[in-house]
Design a protein around this motif. Structure first.
Motif, PDB file in Angstrom:
ATOM      1  N   LEU A 393       3.097   5.537   6.290  1.00  0.00           N
ATOM      2  CA  LEU A 393       4.123   6.321   6.979  1.00  0.00           C
ATOM      3  C   LEU A 393       4.894   7.255   6.203  1.00  0.00           C
ATOM      4  N   LEU A 394       4.313   8.766   6.633  1.00  0.00           N
ATOM      5  CA  LEU A 394       4.909   9.739   5.795  1.00  0.00           C
ATOM      6  C   LEU A 394       6.040  10.433   6.340  1.00  0.00           C
ATOM      7  N   GLY A 395       7.094  10.706   5.659  1.00  0.00           N
ATOM      8  CA  GLY A 395       8.233  11.479   6.246  1.00  0.00           C
ATOM      9  C   GLY A 395       8.382  12.728   5.486  1.00  0.00           C
ATOM     10  N   ILE A 410      17.132   6.157   7.711  1.00  0.00           N
ATOM     11  CA  ILE A 410      16.674   6.989   8.670  1.00  0.00           C
ATOM     12  C   ILE A 410      15.411   6.678   9.223  1.00  0.00           C
ATOM     13  N   MET A 411      14.363   6.583   8.235  1.00  0.00           N
ATOM     14  CA  MET A 411      13.063   6.634   8.742  1.00  0.00           C
ATOM     15  C   MET A 411      12.789   5.086   9.480  1.00  0.00           C
ATOM     16  N   ARG A 416      10.596   3.041  14.199  1.00  0.00           N
ATOM     17  CA  ARG A 416      10.877   1.750  14.275  1.00  0.00           C
ATOM     18  C   ARG A 416       9.465   1.133  14.081  1.00  0.00           C
ATOM     19  N   GLU A 417       8.752   1.616  15.139  1.00  0.00           N
ATOM     20  CA  GLU A 417       7.512   1.113  15.382  1.00  0.00           C
ATOM     21  C   GLU A 417       6.299   1.315  14.181  1.00  0.00           C
ATOM     22  N   GLY A 418       6.531   2.488  13.669  1.00  0.00           N
ATOM     23  CA  GLY A 418       5.623   2.786  12.580  1.00  0.00           C
ATOM     24  C   GLY A 418       6.035   2.249  11.209  1.00  0.00           C
ATOM     25  N   TRP A 419       7.347   1.979  11.195  1.00  0.00           N
ATOM     26  CA  TRP A 419       8.025   1.151   9.928  1.00  0.00           C
ATOM     27  C   TRP A 419       7.376  -0.217   9.808  1.00  0.00           C
ATOM     28  N   VAL A 443      11.164   2.345  -0.109  1.00  0.00           N
ATOM     29  CA  VAL A 443      10.741   3.607   0.164  1.00  0.00           C
ATOM     30  C   VAL A 443      10.454   4.433  -0.870  1.00  0.00           C
ATOM     31  N   THR A 444       9.540   5.407  -1.149  1.00  0.00           N
ATOM     32  CA  THR A 444       9.320   6.187  -2.354  1.00  0.00           C
ATOM     33  C   THR A 444       9.709   7.423  -1.906  1.00  0.00           C
TER      34      THR A 444
END
Length: 490
Positions: A393-395, A410-411, A416-419, A443-444
């Motif tokens: 999952l990329l933000g 925040i991510m 929520r589902e993708g996390w 998280v990186t």
């Protein structure tokens, strides 16, 4: 207040020389004098009926002292059976002690005298004569004489008479505790270094005994290295490349004589295309796709007035209209170059310099690649964008709106589902113009560099330390972030 009366004049006129000397001797016992002149002034004030002046009295004192060499100011070394004389003088104003040691007058500062007494006492360390000599850089014979003239012993308290008179009981108790604590710390320090020396001696012994044996054994054997048989490398797993030319600040202008470097439209274009080519040439193999995170201060200004979105004026290399038109063409040229390597997915990060012109760029590219299969444009005005790829999952965000440490939460909230479904979570942002990689809260967070040169504002503020360049990040479909490449501006 002086002790005495005017009888000395009478003694000088009628009495014998021995009686006169006895009177002078009595005065020096009762008072402290620094010199012959000091004594003479005292006599001149005390014996007001005398016809002598200060200089005459000085001559009397000098003749008396010449006849009695055992006499010393502030010290009385002549032994008597019925009187105990003072063995030192303390000058409170100057904070100095005066002693008669080894037939010489010795002056010691109050600080040194107090430190020596504390060090010799059991409370402050109980040092030996040799240890005292080493600590205070004095000869052992002098220390021995000093201890004797002060009648010191290890069992004594750590305070001088002057300290006891001047300080309250509470202050003395506090000082005693401090001295004891300091003594304990010094003993711990000494023991630590003593143990270190023992350890070092053991290591030296081991090195000498065993090292020589190992060298002897190794010299007898032929340890030729074995050659590794080369086999076919396993096929590279699928990976994507996140290549983000954030903070290009296309349209920024700077004069080399004023800022140390020149940044023009031509220079910005050269840096982008040349450094991107350098990154692609260093990839281990053909990626499955390339994710281009663009926008994010791609343009230096946001309106016809030549200011940022917030209205801050900027130094420009061209008119706002030319910057917008040529900037859109450059973005397309950059994408077309990367299309020759792998399919492209473009995601936008609207910056604080180009909040609205980034939308124009997004619409321009969406129209340009509307019927193109190998280029996907994510059209969205949101300041934070997300892409799901494989187990990742990329933000993406510019980085000016929220703090970096808040991005994981925040991510997790916005996706929520993708996390929950994806094992690896990575954020990409720019804005600060220098590289950084932080792993926190699962998280990186990757802070991206900038290709842009310095304008007058950055030069004046000293924001010239970061190395300009562009980076590429390798995201394995199953393993997440596995590599980073950087192409610095030369």
């Amino acid at each position: 207040m002086f002790i005495g009366n005017g009888c000395l004049v009478y003694c000088m006129g009628k009495a014998t020389t021995r009686q006169m000397w006895a009177k002078l001797e009595q005065y020096i016992k009762e008072h402290n004098f620094k010199s012959d002149m000091d004594f003479a002034r005292f006599l001149n004030e005390t014996e007001k009926d005398s016809n002598r002046g200060v200089q005459a009295w000085r001559g009397v004192v000098q003749r008396w002292r010449y006849a009695n060499p055992q006499i010393h100011y502030n010290t009385w070394s002549k032994d008597t059976s019925d009187t105990k004389m003072v063995n030192h003088y303390f000058d409170e104003k100057a904070d100095k002690y005066v002693f008669h040691i080894n037939k010489e007058m010795t002056v010691v500062t109050g600080e040194t005298h107090r430190a020596m007494k504390r060090a010799y006492s059991s409370t402050g360390g109980g040092l030996t004569i040799e240890q005292m000599a080493q600590k205070f850089k004095l000869s052992p014979s002098f220390i021995a004489a000093y201890v004797k003239v002060n009648s010191w012993s290890h069992a004594m308290d750590a305070f001088t008479d002057e300290e006891v008179r001047k300080q309250t009981e509470e202050e003395l108790v506090a000082d005693a505790i401090r001295i004891k604590r300091q003594s304990v710390q010094e003993k711990v320090h000494k023991k630590y270094w003593a143990d270190m020396r023992k350890t070092a001696e053991k290591l030296i012994h081991i090195e000498h005994e065993w090292g020589n044996e190992f060298k002897e054994i190794i010299s007898k054997e032929n340890l030729a290295p074995k050659k590794i048989k080369h086999t076919k490398m396993a096929k590279t797993k699928s990976y994507a490349v996140v290549l983000s030319p954030t903070d290009l600040h296309y349209g920024k202008g700077s004069w080399i004589d004023e800022t140390g470097e020149s940044y023009t439209l031509e220079e910005a274009r050269f840096r982008l295309l040349d450094r991107t080519e350098n990154l692609i040439s260093r990839l281990a193999g053909r990626p499955e796709k390339i994710i281009i995170a663009t926008g994010s201060d791609w343009f230096h200004v946001d309106n016809e007035q030549g200011t940022t979105t917030a209205g801050t004026p900027q130094d420009l290399a061209a008119s706002p209209a030319q910057i917008l038109v040529d900037g859109c063409k450059l973005a397309r040229e950059h994408i077309d170059m990367l299309r020759t390597v792998a399919p492209i997915e473009v995601v936008f990060m609207r910056g604080n310099h180009d909040r609205h012109t980034a939308l124009a760029l997004m619409l321009y590219l969406d129209a340009a690649y509307e019927n193109t299969k190998d280029v996907t444009i994510t059209v969205s005005p949101k300041l934070r964008q997300y892409i799901k790829w494989g187990n990742n999952l990329l933000g993406f965000t510019h980085g000016d709106g929220v703090r970096g440490n808040d991005l994981p939460a925040i991510m997790a909230t916005e996706e929520r589902e993708g996390w929950g479904k994806h094992e690896h979570h990575v954020w990409f942002h720019g804005h600060l113009h220098h590289q950084r990689l932080l792993e926190t809260s699962g998280v990186t967070i990757i802070q991206l560099p900038s290709l842009a040169g310095h304008d007058r504002y950055h030069y004046r503020k000293g924001f010239v330390l970061a190395r300009a360049g562009i980076s590429a990040h390798l995201i394995d479909k199953e393993l997440g972030l596995v590599g980073n490449l950087f192409a610095p501006v030369i």
